[in-house]
Design a protein around this motif. Structure first.
Motif, PDB file in Angstrom:
ATOM      1  N   UNK A  70      21.285  17.747 -52.440  1.00  0.00           N
ATOM      2  CA  UNK A  70      21.333  18.717 -53.800  1.00  0.00           C
ATOM      3  C   UNK A  70      20.794  19.954 -53.639  1.00  0.00           C
ATOM      4  N   UNK A  71      21.164  20.831 -54.287  1.00  0.00           N
ATOM      5  CA  UNK A  71      20.776  22.357 -54.299  1.00  0.00           C
ATOM      6  C   UNK A  71      19.351  22.474 -54.141  1.00  0.00           C
ATOM      7  N   UNK A  72      18.621  21.708 -54.800  1.00  0.00           N
ATOM      8  CA  UNK A  72      17.262  22.094 -54.511  1.00  0.00           C
ATOM      9  C   UNK A  72      16.577  21.921 -53.116  1.00  0.00           C
ATOM     10  N   UNK A  73      17.299  21.171 -52.373  1.00  0.00           N
ATOM     11  CA  UNK A  73      16.961  20.962 -50.959  1.00  0.00           C
ATOM     12  C   UNK A  73      17.681  22.126 -50.050  1.00  0.00           C
ATOM     13  N   UNK A  74      19.054  22.474 -50.232  1.00  0.00           N
ATOM     14  CA  UNK A  74      19.387  23.281 -49.249  1.00  0.00           C
ATOM     15  C   UNK A  74      18.940  24.844 -49.656  1.00  0.00           C
ATOM     16  N   UNK A  75      18.820  24.985 -51.023  1.00  0.00           N
ATOM     17  CA  UNK A  75      18.557  26.397 -51.568  1.00  0.00           C
ATOM     18  C   UNK A  75      16.934  26.602 -50.928  1.00  0.00           C
ATOM     19  N   UNK A 120      20.634  25.724 -40.680  1.00  0.00           N
ATOM     20  CA  UNK A 120      20.201  24.354 -41.395  1.00  0.00           C
ATOM     21  C   UNK A 120      20.668  24.179 -42.736  1.00  0.00           C
ATOM     22  N   UNK A 121      20.368  25.212 -43.507  1.00  0.00           N
ATOM     23  CA  UNK A 121      20.857  25.182 -44.982  1.00  0.00           C
ATOM     24  C   UNK A 121      22.309  24.797 -45.103  1.00  0.00           C
ATOM     25  N   UNK A 122      23.123  25.368 -44.288  1.00  0.00           N
ATOM     26  CA  UNK A 122      24.471  25.282 -44.427  1.00  0.00           C
ATOM     27  C   UNK A 122      24.820  23.740 -43.906  1.00  0.00           C
ATOM     28  N   UNK A 123      24.287  23.171 -43.149  1.00  0.00           N
ATOM     29  CA  UNK A 123      24.387  21.696 -42.789  1.00  0.00           C
ATOM     30  C   UNK A 123      24.055  20.852 -43.734  1.00  0.00           C
ATOM     31  N   UNK A 181      16.210  29.846 -48.561  1.00  0.00           N
ATOM     32  CA  UNK A 181      15.122  30.737 -48.758  1.00  0.00           C
ATOM     33  C   UNK A 181      14.132  31.131 -47.454  1.00  0.00           C
ATOM     34  N   UNK A 182      14.226  30.147 -46.719  1.00  0.00           N
ATOM     35  CA  UNK A 182      13.395  30.523 -45.377  1.00  0.00           C
ATOM     36  C   UNK A 182      13.926  31.595 -44.470  1.00  0.00           C
ATOM     37  N   UNK A 183      15.447  31.728 -44.719  1.00  0.00           N
ATOM     38  CA  UNK A 183      15.681  32.751 -43.968  1.00  0.00           C
ATOM     39  C   UNK A 183      15.422  34.005 -43.873  1.00  0.00           C
ATOM     40  N   UNK A 184      14.483  34.442 -44.847  1.00  0.00           N
ATOM     41  CA  UNK A 184      13.834  35.582 -45.030  1.00  0.00           C
ATOM     42  C   UNK A 184      12.543  35.765 -44.394  1.00  0.00           C
ATOM     43  N   UNK A 185      12.020  34.403 -44.168  1.00  0.00           N
ATOM     44  CA  UNK A 185      10.464  34.480 -43.549  1.00  0.00           C
ATOM     45  C   UNK A 185      10.421  33.579 -42.273  1.00  0.00           C
ATOM     46  N   UNK A 186      11.305  33.034 -41.841  1.00  0.00           N
ATOM     47  CA  UNK A 186      11.436  32.264 -40.562  1.00  0.00           C
ATOM     48  C   UNK A 186      12.568  32.542 -39.505  1.00  0.00           C
TER      49      UNK A 186
END
Length: 318
Positions: free
Chosen positions: A29-34, A18-21, A38-43
Motif C-alpha cells: 500500500x502507498x503508506x509503505x512504499x512512500x 526498494x520503494x519501486x520493488x 522518503x528515505x531516498x533523501x536521507x539514506x
C-alpha cells in the motif's frame, strides 16, 4: 531463486530501488512504499548525491561536464556533473521538495551555463538528449522549461523522431535521440498536461520507434547495434529494448492504453535475457567518471535490471 527468494533479494537494496520493488512488484500500500521513498533523501545513494551538491546549485561545477573537463582526453563521458546527477535523483524518486528548499532551480538559473555556446541552463541547448533531460528535470523542479517543450515540436524530423546530430545536418532520426526525447515529452505532459502540439509530437516519436520494433533499421531490418539486447544500468542515453519497453510501459499507464503488439519482438528479447533464477545480468557499465557505483560489475545479477525486466514482463503478460 523462488519468487519469494527473488523478492527478498530485491528488497534488500538501497531505498532508491526498494520503494519501486515495494510499489511495482510486491504491491504494498502507498503508506509503505512512500515511507521508503522518503528515505531516498536521507539514506544511501540519494543522500550521498545530495551531500555532493555545490553551493551554487551545481554538481562537479558544470552543467553537462565537470568544471575543467579535458575534452581532448580519454576515459569516456564523465557522469558526475549537474544534469546526470539530477537525472539520477529524479529517476530514484527523490521528493523534489528537497531540492526546491535548496533553491536548486533558481541557483542553476543564476549560475549554470551549458558548455555549448555558454547558453543558460533552463533554456536548453541544441542536443536533443540534453534538452530532454533538462525538460524532465525542469518540470520536476518547477523551472520554466516551456520553451524546451516547444523546441521539440520545432525540431522533430520528417520521419517523426529526433536526432542529436540534426545540427550537423542529419535528416534521419535516431532511436537513441528519439527515446530520450520521448521521455522528456512524457514527463512534461504528466506535469503540465502538455499542448496539442507536444502531445502530437510524442505520438509521432512513439510511432517512429514502433515501426522499427524499437531496435531495427527501417531500411534493412537489421538491429541498430548488438547492444540493443544487452542491458546496462545506469541506462544513461542508450536505447536498448529494455529501456525502450519500460518507456512504453510508463506511457501506456499515462494514456490508459494496452501494450502495442509491435513491441512483441522487443519483449521476447527482454524475456530471453532473463536468467533461470529470474534475474537479469549487468552487461557492463559505460566507462567514465562517476561519484560512486550504484550497481554490480559486468556478468553479475543486477537488482536494478531485474526490477526493470520483471516490471516490463509483468505489464506485458497482464
Amino acid at each position: 531463486m523462488s519468487d519469494q527468494a527473488l523478492t527478498t533479494w530485491l528488497l534488500d537494496s538501497d531505498p532508491a530501488l526498494r520503494w519501486q520493488v515495494e510499489r511495482d512488484l510486491v504491491g504494498e500500500p502507498p503508506e509503505v512504499w512512500e515511507a521508503t521513498r522518503a528515505k531516498v533523501a536521507t539514506e544511501g545513494f540519494g543522500a550521498r548525491l545530495l551531500a555532493l551538491q555545490d553551493p551554487d546549485g551545481q554538481w562537479a561545477g558544470g552543467a553537462f561536464f565537470p568544471a575543467g573537463h579535458d575534452f581532448q582526453g580519454g576515459g569516456g563521458q564523465p557522469w558526475s556533473a549537474t544534469t546526470w546527477t539530477l537525472n539520477s535523483l529524479r529517476e530514484w524518486g527523490l521528493d523534489p521538495a528537497v531540492l526546491r528548499e535548496r533553491r536548486t532551480a533558481e541557483l542553476l538559473a543564476e549560475n549554470s551555463r551549458w558548455e555549448y555556446d555558454d547558453l543558460p541552463y533552463w533554456g536548453g541547448e541544441v542536443d536533443c538528449c540534453i534538452n530532454a533531460w533538462t525538460l524532465a528535470n525542469g518540470v520536476w523542479l518547477g523551472a520554466d522549461v516551456a520553451g524546451i517543450a516547444d523546441w521539440f515540436v520545432e525540431h522533430r524530423l520528417p520521419d517523426g523522431g529526433w536526432n542529436c546530430e540534426w545540427v550537423e545536418g542529419s535528416t534521419r532520426s535516431s532511436i537513441h535521440s528519439t527515446l530520450n526525447s520521448l521521455k522528456g515529452l512524457l514527463a512534461h505532459e504528466v506535469a503540465t498536461g502538455g499542448t496539442d502540439a507536444t502531445r502530437e509530437a510524442r505520438r509521432s516519436g512513439e510511432e517512429y520507434l514502433l515501426r522499427r520494433g524499437l531496435f531495427r533499421r527501417l531500411t534493412t531490418g537489421e538491429p541498430v547495434a548488438e547492444r540493443v539486447s544487452r542491458f546496462t544500468y545506469p541506462m544513461r542515453w542508450f536505447c536498448d529494448v529494455l529501456n525502450a519497453s519500460d518507456y512504453f510501459r510508463q506511457a501506456a499507464s499515462v494514456d490508459g492504453t494496452a501494450p502495442d503488439p509491435r513491441l512483441a519482438e522487443a519483449i521476447d528479447l527482454v524475456r530471453a535475457a532473463r536468467q533461470p533464477d529470474g534475474t537479469w545480468l549487468q552487461s557492463g557499465r559505460d566507462p567514465g567518471l562517476v561519484w560512486f557505483e550504484v550497481d554490480v560489475p559486468a556478468g553479475e545479477p543486477s537488482k536494478w535490471l531485474t526490477l526493470y525486466g520483471t516490471r516490463v514482463l509483468a505489464w506485458w503478460d497482464a
